[in-house]
Scaffold this motif. Sequence first.
Motif, short mmCIF file in Angstrom:
data_model
loop_
_atom_site.label_atom_id
_atom_site.label_comp_id
_atom_site.label_asym_id
_atom_site.label_seq_id
_atom_site.Cartn_x
_atom_site.Cartn_y
_atom_site.Cartn_z
N LYS A 291 2.13 12.62 8.40
CA LYS A 291 1.20 11.80 7.62
C LYS A 291 1.94 10.89 6.66
N MET A 292 1.55 9.61 6.67
CA MET A 292 2.12 8.64 5.75
C MET A 292 1.13 8.34 4.64
N TYR A 293 1.59 8.49 3.39
CA TYR A 293 0.75 8.20 2.23
C TYR A 293 0.93 6.74 1.81
N PRO A 294 -0.16 6.08 1.45
CA PRO A 294 -0.04 4.70 0.96
C PRO A 294 0.61 4.69 -0.43
N VAL A 295 1.18 3.55 -0.78
CA VAL A 295 1.78 3.38 -2.11
C VAL A 295 1.13 2.16 -2.76
N TYR A 296 1.28 2.06 -4.08
CA TYR A 296 0.66 0.95 -4.81
C TYR A 296 1.57 0.51 -5.95
#
Length: 299
Positions: A291-296
Motif C-alpha cells: 500500500k502506498m500512502y499519499p503525501v501532502y
Amino acid sequence: NGKRDISARLREEILRVSREMGYVPNVAARGLQSGSTKTVALVLDDLQNMYYNILLSKFTKKLNSFSYHVTIYYEWDSISTLNERLMQRVLSSNPDGIISFLRTDAQAIQLNKIWKRPLVVIGAQEDDPDTDCIYFDDGRGGEEVTRYLIGCGCRRIGFINASSKLKPGTVRCKGYERALRAAGIPVDEELIYNLEDRGCPVEEAVVHMAKAGADGIFCFSDMTALNALWALNKTEYAGKIHVAGWDNVGQEIKMPCHFTTVGTDIDRMVDETVDVLMRRIEGQEEPVLKKMYPVYLIE
C-alpha cells in the motif's frame, strides 16, 4: 504463573519468597513453552532521526494496546537495509512479529521465511512479493516540493539525500528531476548530494551548494533540513536560500524554526501496520499488503 489449583496461603508464601529473591519471569523461556513471547521487534538504522522517534513512540503505544512489548534493533552499519546479520539478531530473541523501517535484502527475507515470522516493512516499497509493506508516494512528493521551490523563484535547486542506497530518497530525487525538467530547468549533478556516498556532512554539502549558486535546497528529511538551516545561519547566505524538508515532525515536536515540509497520515499508517501484523500473528489468511500512502505539502 496464575494457576488456581493451590491454596491462597501457599500462593502468598510463593509470592513472598519470589519477591525476596528478586524473581523476574523469563519471557524468552515462557515463549518456548507457549510459542509466544508477546514481543514485536522494531528495526531501524538511525536513532537520532526525530521522525523515527515519533514513530517508535506511536508504535509502542499501539502495540501495548494489544499487550505486546517492543524490542528495538538498531545498527548504523546496515543503513537502509535489514540484512541477514541483523535479521539473525532479531530472530534470536524469538519475536512474534517484526516491523522494519528498513528494506530487507534477499538473504534476510529467505532466513525469515524459514522462521515464518510476520514482517511488515514501512517507508519503502518491498520487492519481495510475499512481504507486506506500507510506503509513501515519494516521487510525487519530490515533484511537489521542487515545484514549490520553483514557485518561490528558485532556479538553482539542490537535493540532499542520506545515501544512494536509500530507495525512498532516490525516488524523491527522480521526482525532483522531473519537476526541474518540466519547468525547463537543467539538472545539475553538482547540486545533488548523497551524503554517505560523498563522505561529507550536511554542513559541508549546503555550504558547497551555496557557493555554487543554489537558491533552494530540498532535504531528504526534516532533520537534514534543520542541520542545513543551522549551517547556513553561520554564513553570509543566512536567510537567502529556501530550505524544504520531509517528515512533518513539527506536527508532533515544537521546532526551533519553520520551513516547508512533506507529511502523511502517520497515525493511520501506524494503526494499519499494527493491525495487519496482528492478523498475521493470529494466522489469518489474507492477500499480501502493498500500500502506498499519499503525501501532502505543508508550507
